[in-house]
Write a protein that holds these residues in place. Structure first.
Motif, PDB file in Angstrom:
ATOM      1  N   ARG A 191       0.841  -1.187   0.000  1.00 33.15           N
ATOM      2  CA  ARG A 191       0.000   0.000   0.000  1.00 33.15           C
ATOM      3  C   ARG A 191       0.879   1.239   0.000  1.00 33.15           C
ATOM      4  NH1 ARG A 191      -5.471  -1.214   1.673  1.00 33.15           N
ATOM      5  NH2 ARG A 191      -5.556  -3.398   2.162  1.00 33.15           N
ATOM      6  N   LYS A 192       0.344   2.314  -0.481  1.00 29.72           N
ATOM      7  CA  LYS A 192       1.094   3.560  -0.514  1.00 29.72           C
ATOM      8  C   LYS A 192       1.311   4.053   0.906  1.00 29.72           C
ATOM      9  CE  LYS A 192      -0.648   4.792  -5.018  1.00 29.72           C
ATOM     10  NZ  LYS A 192      -1.465   5.715  -5.790  1.00 29.72           N
ATOM     11  N   ALA A 193       2.327   4.875   1.076  1.00 29.96           N
ATOM     12  CA  ALA A 193       2.693   5.341   2.414  1.00 29.96           C
ATOM     13  C   ALA A 193       1.558   6.090   3.086  1.00 29.96           C
ATOM     14  CB  ALA A 193       3.934   6.219   2.342  1.00 29.96           C
ATOM     15  N   GLY A 194       0.717   6.763   2.322  1.00 30.79           N
ATOM     16  CA  GLY A 194      -0.396   7.503   2.899  1.00 30.79           C
ATOM     17  C   GLY A 194      -1.455   6.615   3.513  1.00 30.79           C
ATOM     18  N   LEU A 195      -1.490   5.341   3.128  1.00 24.51           N
ATOM     19  CA  LEU A 195      -2.492   4.427   3.670  1.00 24.51           C
ATOM     20  C   LEU A 195      -2.051   3.762   4.970  1.00 24.51           C
ATOM     21  CD1 LEU A 195      -3.750   2.773   0.388  1.00 24.51           C
ATOM     22  CD2 LEU A 195      -4.823   4.579   1.719  1.00 24.51           C
ATOM     23  N   LEU A 196      -0.787   3.905   5.344  1.00 20.83           N
ATOM     24  CA  LEU A 196      -0.309   3.388   6.627  1.00 20.83           C
ATOM     25  C   LEU A 196      -0.617   4.448   7.690  1.00 20.83           C
ATOM     26  CD1 LEU A 196       3.101   1.871   5.506  1.00 20.83           C
ATOM     27  CD2 LEU A 196       0.928   0.704   5.775  1.00 20.83           C
ATOM     28  N   ARG A 197      -1.855   4.484   8.145  1.00 19.84           N
ATOM     29  CA  ARG A 197      -2.339   5.576   8.988  1.00 19.84           C
ATOM     30  C   ARG A 197      -2.283   5.287  10.479  1.00 19.84           C
ATOM     31  NH1 ARG A 197      -7.510   5.944   5.377  1.00 19.84           N
ATOM     32  NH2 ARG A 197      -6.611   6.901   3.548  1.00 19.84           N
ATOM     33  N   ASP A 198      -2.261   4.032  10.843  1.00 14.07           N
ATOM     34  CA  ASP A 198      -2.350   3.674  12.254  1.00 14.07           C
ATOM     35  C   ASP A 198      -0.969   3.464  12.858  1.00 14.07           C
ATOM     36  OD1 ASP A 198      -5.205   3.615  12.270  1.00 14.07           O
ATOM     37  OD2 ASP A 198      -5.096   1.697  11.225  1.00 14.07           O
ATOM     38  N   ASN A 199      -0.872   3.680  14.168  1.00 13.46           N
ATOM     39  CA  ASN A 199       0.386   3.464  14.883  1.00 13.46           C
ATOM     40  C   ASN A 199       0.390   2.088  15.526  1.00 13.46           C
ATOM     41  OD1 ASN A 199       1.470   6.007  14.338  1.00 13.46           O
ATOM     42  ND2 ASN A 199       0.292   6.905  16.002  1.00 13.46           N
ATOM     43  N   LEU A 200       1.563   1.474  15.531  1.00 19.42           N
ATOM     44  CA  LEU A 200       1.740   0.120  16.050  1.00 19.42           C
ATOM     45  C   LEU A 200       2.990   0.106  16.912  1.00 19.42           C
ATOM     46  CD1 LEU A 200       0.907  -2.986  15.491  1.00 19.42           C
ATOM     47  CD2 LEU A 200       2.790  -2.913  13.907  1.00 19.42           C
ATOM     48  N   ASP A 201       2.938  -0.553  18.059  1.00 20.66           N
ATOM     49  CA  ASP A 201       4.104  -0.689  18.937  1.00 20.66           C
ATOM     50  C   ASP A 201       4.450  -2.165  19.073  1.00 20.66           C
ATOM     51  OD1 ASP A 201       4.185   2.068  19.453  1.00 20.66           O
ATOM     52  OD2 ASP A 201       2.758   1.868  21.108  1.00 20.66           O
ATOM     53  N   LEU A 202       5.731  -2.465  18.974  1.00 24.43           N
ATOM     54  CA  LEU A 202       6.218  -3.830  19.158  1.00 24.43           C
ATOM     55  C   LEU A 202       6.960  -3.914  20.485  1.00 24.43           C
ATOM     56  CD1 LEU A 202       7.560  -4.573  15.579  1.00 24.43           C
ATOM     57  CD2 LEU A 202       5.522  -5.517  16.632  1.00 24.43           C
ATOM     58  N   TYR A 203       6.614  -4.920  21.277  1.00 22.51           N
ATOM     59  CA  TYR A 203       7.231  -5.136  22.584  1.00 22.51           C
ATOM     60  C   TYR A 203       7.952  -6.475  22.577  1.00 22.51           C
ATOM     61  CZ  TYR A 203       4.761  -1.221  24.720  1.00 22.51           C
ATOM     62  OH  TYR A 203       4.314   0.025  25.068  1.00 22.51           O
ATOM     63  N   ALA A 204       9.192  -6.474  23.019  1.00 26.27           N
ATOM     64  CA  ALA A 204      10.001  -7.698  23.078  1.00 26.27           C
ATOM     65  C   ALA A 204      10.087  -8.189  24.527  1.00 26.27           C
ATOM     66  CB  ALA A 204      11.393  -7.448  22.530  1.00 26.27           C
ATOM     67  N   THR A 244       9.711 -10.502  15.460  1.00 22.79           N
ATOM     68  CA  THR A 244       9.909 -11.927  15.711  1.00 22.79           C
ATOM     69  C   THR A 244       8.649 -12.487  16.370  1.00 22.79           C
ATOM     70  OG1 THR A 244      10.864 -11.536  17.899  1.00 22.79           O
ATOM     71  CG2 THR A 244      12.408 -11.650  16.038  1.00 22.79           C
ATOM     72  N   TYR A 245       8.574 -13.810  16.436  1.00 21.00           N
ATOM     73  CA  TYR A 245       7.387 -14.465  16.991  1.00 21.00           C
ATOM     74  C   TYR A 245       7.248 -14.265  18.499  1.00 21.00           C
ATOM     75  CZ  TYR A 245       6.517 -16.828  12.577  1.00 21.00           C
ATOM     76  OH  TYR A 245       6.225 -17.089  11.272  1.00 21.00           O
ATOM     77  N   GLU A 246       8.329 -13.967  19.198  1.00 21.60           N
ATOM     78  CA  GLU A 246       8.274 -13.797  20.651  1.00 21.60           C
ATOM     79  C   GLU A 246       7.682 -12.454  21.053  1.00 21.60           C
ATOM     80  OE1 GLU A 246      11.313 -14.532  19.111  1.00 21.60           O
ATOM     81  OE2 GLU A 246      11.025 -16.684  19.366  1.00 21.60           O
ATOM     82  N   MET A 247       7.612 -11.517  20.127  1.00 21.80           N
ATOM     83  CA  MET A 247       7.147 -10.170  20.435  1.00 21.80           C
ATOM     84  C   MET A 247       5.633 -10.123  20.598  1.00 21.80           C
ATOM     85  SD  MET A 247       9.314  -7.770  17.908  1.00 21.80           S
ATOM     86  CE  MET A 247      11.028  -7.430  18.178  1.00 21.80           C
ATOM     87  N   GLN A 248       5.177  -9.026  21.199  1.00 24.45           N
ATOM     88  CA  GLN A 248       3.756  -8.733  21.293  1.00 24.45           C
ATOM     89  C   GLN A 248       3.498  -7.422  20.570  1.00 24.45           C
ATOM     90  OE1 GLN A 248       2.427  -8.595  25.349  1.00 24.45           O
ATOM     91  NE2 GLN A 248       2.384 -10.819  25.549  1.00 24.45           N
ATOM     92  N   VAL A 249       2.313  -7.316  19.988  1.00 21.97           N
ATOM     93  CA  VAL A 249       1.906  -6.113  19.278  1.00 21.97           C
ATOM     94  C   VAL A 249       0.903  -5.363  20.141  1.00 21.97           C
ATOM     95  CG1 VAL A 249       0.737  -5.239  17.226  1.00 21.97           C
ATOM     96  CG2 VAL A 249       2.278  -7.181  17.028  1.00 21.97           C
ATOM     97  N   TYR A 250       1.129  -4.072  20.327  1.00 21.76           N
ATOM     98  CA  TYR A 250       0.190  -3.212  21.031  1.00 21.76           C
ATOM     99  C   TYR A 250      -0.429  -2.271  20.006  1.00 21.76           C
ATOM    100  CZ  TYR A 250       1.711  -4.605  25.688  1.00 21.76           C
ATOM    101  OH  TYR A 250       1.958  -5.316  26.823  1.00 21.76           O
ATOM    102  N   TYR A 251      -1.763  -2.318  19.922  1.00 19.63           N
ATOM    103  CA  TYR A 251      -2.474  -1.493  18.946  1.00 19.63           C
ATOM    104  C   TYR A 251      -3.747  -0.963  19.590  1.00 19.63           C
ATOM    105  CZ  TYR A 251      -5.317  -0.347  14.875  1.00 19.63           C
ATOM    106  OH  TYR A 251      -6.120   0.292  13.968  1.00 19.63           O
ATOM    107  N   LYS A 252      -3.855   0.343  19.683  1.00 18.43           N
ATOM    108  CA  LYS A 252      -5.019   1.021  20.267  1.00 18.43           C
ATOM    109  C   LYS A 252      -5.366   0.479  21.650  1.00 18.43           C
ATOM    110  CE  LYS A 252      -7.159   2.677  16.082  1.00 18.43           C
ATOM    111  NZ  LYS A 252      -8.376   2.748  15.269  1.00 18.43           N
ATOM    112  N   GLY A 253      -4.362   0.283  22.484  1.00 19.49           N
ATOM    113  CA  GLY A 253      -4.574  -0.147  23.859  1.00 19.49           C
ATOM    114  C   GLY A 253      -4.816  -1.632  24.045  1.00 19.49           C
ATOM    115  N   ASN A 254      -4.729  -2.421  22.987  1.00 19.64           N
ATOM    116  CA  ASN A 254      -4.929  -3.863  23.073  1.00 19.64           C
ATOM    117  C   ASN A 254      -3.630  -4.600  22.784  1.00 19.64           C
ATOM    118  OD1 ASN A 254      -7.778  -3.757  23.548  1.00 19.64           O
ATOM    119  ND2 ASN A 254      -8.026  -3.223  21.404  1.00 19.64           N
TER     120      ASN A 254
END
Length: 129
Positions: free
Chosen positions: A2-15, A71-81
């Motif tokens: 997708r074009k860069a403008g469509l990457l609208r949401d923020n994502l956090d990766l936790y190890a 990596t598979y060991e990480m967790q994804v935090y998205y909109k408080g979940n």
């Protein structure tokens, strides 16, 4: 990709990081290691019955840039979940990475306190009868 403008949401990766105390006990703590932009590519959900309890499962696929260190060991935090990573699909031809996750459901403090109060109230009733 997708074009860069469509990457609208923020994502956090936790190890995960394993911490040991002076008694040798170990606990796993998740620390934030990376933040990036993402796009929700797919959303599904379902209901499961696990040990007599209805559990609503949520599966989400995040689309991020290929250079994101995930990596598979990480967790994804998205909109408080919190989400557990089930599958990582690095699509080199498209220059992106699809991260397929399922939501982590945990007991909250409020629910634990309500259960504890219920158990205590039931035991008080039992003792008084």
């Amino acid at each position: 990709m997708r074009k860069a403008g469509l990457l609208r949401d923020n994502l956090d990766l936790y190890a995960p990081e394993i911490i040991r105390n002076e008694f040798g006990e170990q606990t796993t703590v998740f620390n934030k290691v990376y933040s990036c932009r993402c796009c929700i590519f797919e959303n599904t959900g379902g209901r499961l019955i696990d040990t007599g309890e209805i559990v609503n499962s949520i599966d989400i696929t995040f689309q991020v840039r290929l250079h994101i260190p995930v990596t598979y060991e990480m967790q994804v935090y998205y909109k408080g979940n919190k989400f557990k990573i089930n599958f990582i699909d690095k699509r080199i031809a498209y220059g992106d990475c699809l991260i397929k996750c399922s939501k982590i459901t945990e007991w909250g403090e409020k629910a634990e306190n309500q259960c504890l109060t219920l158990i205590l109230s039931n035991s008080k009733l039992f003792l008084t009868d």
